[in-house]
Design a protein around this motif. Sequence first.
Motif, PDB file in Angstrom:
ATOM      1  N   LYS A  33       9.098   4.012 -18.350  1.00 46.51           N
ATOM      2  CA  LYS A  33       9.514   2.632 -18.598  1.00 46.51           C
ATOM      3  C   LYS A  33       8.283   1.801 -18.915  1.00 46.51           C
ATOM      4  N   LEU A  34       8.423   0.905 -19.882  1.00 50.38           N
ATOM      5  CA  LEU A  34       7.387  -0.073 -20.199  1.00 50.38           C
ATOM      6  C   LEU A  34       7.935  -1.436 -19.818  1.00 50.38           C
ATOM      7  N   VAL A  35       7.277  -2.088 -18.901  1.00 40.71           N
ATOM      8  CA  VAL A  35       7.761  -3.348 -18.349  1.00 40.71           C
ATOM      9  C   VAL A  35       6.731  -4.436 -18.602  1.00 40.71           C
ATOM     10  N   THR A  36       7.187  -5.565 -19.127  1.00 41.31           N
ATOM     11  CA  THR A  36       6.301  -6.713 -19.330  1.00 41.31           C
ATOM     12  C   THR A  36       6.410  -7.647 -18.131  1.00 41.31           C
ATOM     13  N   ILE A  37       5.279  -7.969 -17.544  1.00 39.63           N
ATOM     14  CA  ILE A  37       5.235  -8.798 -16.338  1.00 39.63           C
ATOM     15  C   ILE A  37       5.452 -10.271 -16.693  1.00 39.63           C
ATOM     16  N   GLY A  38       6.392 -10.889 -15.959  1.00 39.46           N
ATOM     17  CA  GLY A  38       6.670 -12.307 -16.152  1.00 39.46           C
ATOM     18  C   GLY A  38       5.883 -13.153 -15.163  1.00 39.46           C
ATOM     19  N   PRO A  39       5.996 -14.467 -15.275  1.00 39.37           N
ATOM     20  CA  PRO A  39       5.239 -15.368 -14.381  1.00 39.37           C
ATOM     21  C   PRO A  39       5.535 -15.141 -12.908  1.00 39.37           C
ATOM     22  N   GLU A  40       6.774 -14.733 -12.576  1.00 39.34           N
ATOM     23  CA  GLU A  40       7.135 -14.579 -11.167  1.00 39.34           C
ATOM     24  C   GLU A  40       6.499 -13.347 -10.523  1.00 39.34           C
ATOM     25  N   GLN A  41       6.125 -12.347 -11.331  1.00 37.37           N
ATOM     26  CA  GLN A  41       5.464 -11.163 -10.775  1.00 37.37           C
ATOM     27  C   GLN A  41       3.940 -11.303 -10.794  1.00 37.37           C
ATOM     28  N   ALA A  42       3.430 -12.285 -11.515  1.00 39.23           N
ATOM     29  CA  ALA A  42       1.979 -12.465 -11.641  1.00 39.23           C
ATOM     30  C   ALA A  42       1.351 -12.714 -10.277  1.00 39.23           C
ATOM     31  N   GLY A  43       0.198 -12.107 -10.053  1.00 38.58           N
ATOM     32  CA  GLY A  43      -0.514 -12.266  -8.792  1.00 38.58           C
ATOM     33  C   GLY A  43      -0.214 -11.188  -7.781  1.00 38.58           C
ATOM     34  N   GLN A  44       0.797 -10.363  -8.044  1.00 37.24           N
ATOM     35  CA  GLN A  44       1.185  -9.305  -7.107  1.00 37.24           C
ATOM     36  C   GLN A  44       0.326  -8.063  -7.343  1.00 37.24           C
ATOM     37  N   ARG A  45      -0.067  -7.386  -6.266  1.00 34.48           N
ATOM     38  CA  ARG A  45      -0.799  -6.135  -6.405  1.00 34.48           C
ATOM     39  C   ARG A  45       0.092  -5.083  -7.060  1.00 34.48           C
ATOM     40  N   ILE A  46      -0.514  -4.223  -7.867  1.00 36.71           N
ATOM     41  CA  ILE A  46       0.269  -3.214  -8.581  1.00 36.71           C
ATOM     42  C   ILE A  46       0.949  -2.250  -7.623  1.00 36.71           C
ATOM     43  N   ASP A  47       0.294  -1.891  -6.492  1.00 38.73           N
ATOM     44  CA  ASP A  47       0.937  -0.953  -5.568  1.00 38.73           C
ATOM     45  C   ASP A  47       2.174  -1.569  -4.929  1.00 38.73           C
ATOM     46  N   ASN A  48       2.100  -2.856  -4.561  1.00 35.43           N
ATOM     47  CA  ASN A  48       3.262  -3.520  -3.976  1.00 35.43           C
ATOM     48  C   ASN A  48       4.377  -3.694  -5.007  1.00 35.43           C
ATOM     49  N   TYR A  49       3.992  -3.969  -6.245  1.00 38.40           N
ATOM     50  CA  TYR A  49       4.990  -4.091  -7.308  1.00 38.40           C
ATOM     51  C   TYR A  49       5.738  -2.775  -7.500  1.00 38.40           C
ATOM     52  N   LEU A  50       5.015  -1.676  -7.484  1.00 41.63           N
ATOM     53  CA  LEU A  50       5.648  -0.361  -7.676  1.00 41.63           C
ATOM     54  C   LEU A  50       6.549   0.007  -6.505  1.00 41.63           C
ATOM     55  N   LEU A  51       6.147  -0.367  -5.290  1.00 41.94           N
ATOM     56  CA  LEU A  51       7.004  -0.095  -4.125  1.00 41.94           C
ATOM     57  C   LEU A  51       8.336  -0.822  -4.247  1.00 41.94           C
ATOM     58  N   THR A  52       8.293  -2.035  -4.790  1.00 44.16           N
ATOM     59  CA  THR A  52       9.529  -2.796  -4.994  1.00 44.16           C
ATOM     60  C   THR A  52      10.342  -2.219  -6.139  1.00 44.16           C
TER      61      THR A  52
END
Length: 322
Positions: A14-33
Motif C-alpha cells: 500500500k502507498l499511503v499519503t500522510i495528511g495533516p492529522e497524521q503529521a508529527g506521529q512517529r512512523i512506528d506508532n503510525y504502523l501499529l495503528t
Amino acid sequence: MATNSSNPGPTEVKLVTIGPEQAGQRIDNYLLTRLKGAPRSLIYRILRKGEVRVNKGRIKAPYRLKAGDEVRIPPVRLGEKTVTTPAERVLRQVESAILYEDKRILILNKPSGLAVHGGSGVSYGVIEALRALRPDAPFLELVHRLDRDTSGCLVIAKKRSALRTLHELLRENRMNKYYIALVMGPWQGGAWRVEAPLKKNVLASGERIVRVDETGKAAASLFRPLAVNATASLVEVKLETGRTHQIRVHAAHQGHPIAGDEKYGDPKFNKQLREVGLKRLFLHAHRLVFAFDDDGPHIDVTAPLDTHLQTLLAKLNLEFHE
C-alpha cells in the motif's frame, strides 16, 4: 458481540499519503495503528529491513511523519486472528453518552464497567466502539484514561493537533478535573489538600497496585466535602496531578476509602453499601474545565451522576445538587 475468525494472507503493498492529522506521529506508532494486531517486534523488523519506505527512502522508528509524505507499507501476514465488534448495546450506550462535541474533540460520560480501550483480557472499549460508530472518521484517539469502574468525563481527540495541545494542558496542569466520590465515615475538618507520593508495584500474583511511598512520584489531590453523615461522606476531588489510582489511594490513605473499591477499600464498608444497593465503585469524573489557548473560550462540561448513584445517595440521606 459479533466475532468472525479469519486467516488472512499477506496484505498487498500500500502507498499511503500522510495528511495533516497524521503529521508529527512517529512512523512506528503510525504502523501499529495501521496494521491492527501486528506485534511491535514485527513493526521494528520491517522498518529495520527497509521494507517500509517514506518518499522511497529508508527511515528509522523515531522518524516523525510530515504532511504529504508517501509511505510504502509492505505485505504483512498477521496470521489467524479473531476480529471482535462491539455489541450493538455497547454502541448505543457510547453514542448516547456523548456530552459535547466540536471539530477538535468529543467528550462523553463513560459508563462504569466499560474499559476505555481493549487489551488485558478486554476485547474492546470506548475507543473501539467510537471507531465502529464512525468508520470514516480520520482520527479518534484517547486524550487520557479512566479506570474501568470509574464513570464520567472522558475526552477523545478528533485531530492530532488537538491531541498534542491537550496533552500539553495535562502536563502543565491547565485542565481542571473534578471528581465526585462517596467515602467511608464522616468527613471532618473541611477541605484537605492531600500530598502523598505514589509508587506503582506489582504483586507476586501479577496484580498491579499503587502505594503511598516516599520514593514514588509526587501527587496532589484537593478533597472538599459536599454532604456528610455518620456512615459516609460525599466529596468533590480536584486532581492536581494525574497518577494511576490517585484518588482511590489518597482517599484510603486519609482513612476514608471509596465505596465499592475492591482493591483499596474497606471490606466491611463495601458490604454495608452493597446491602443498600451499591453495585460499583462510587467514583465519577464529574466536570472538566479547560481552554485550548489563553484567549479562547473555556470548555466547561459536566457529566451527571447515573440514576443508580443518585438513588443510593437518596437512601443514605446525602443530598447532592448537580
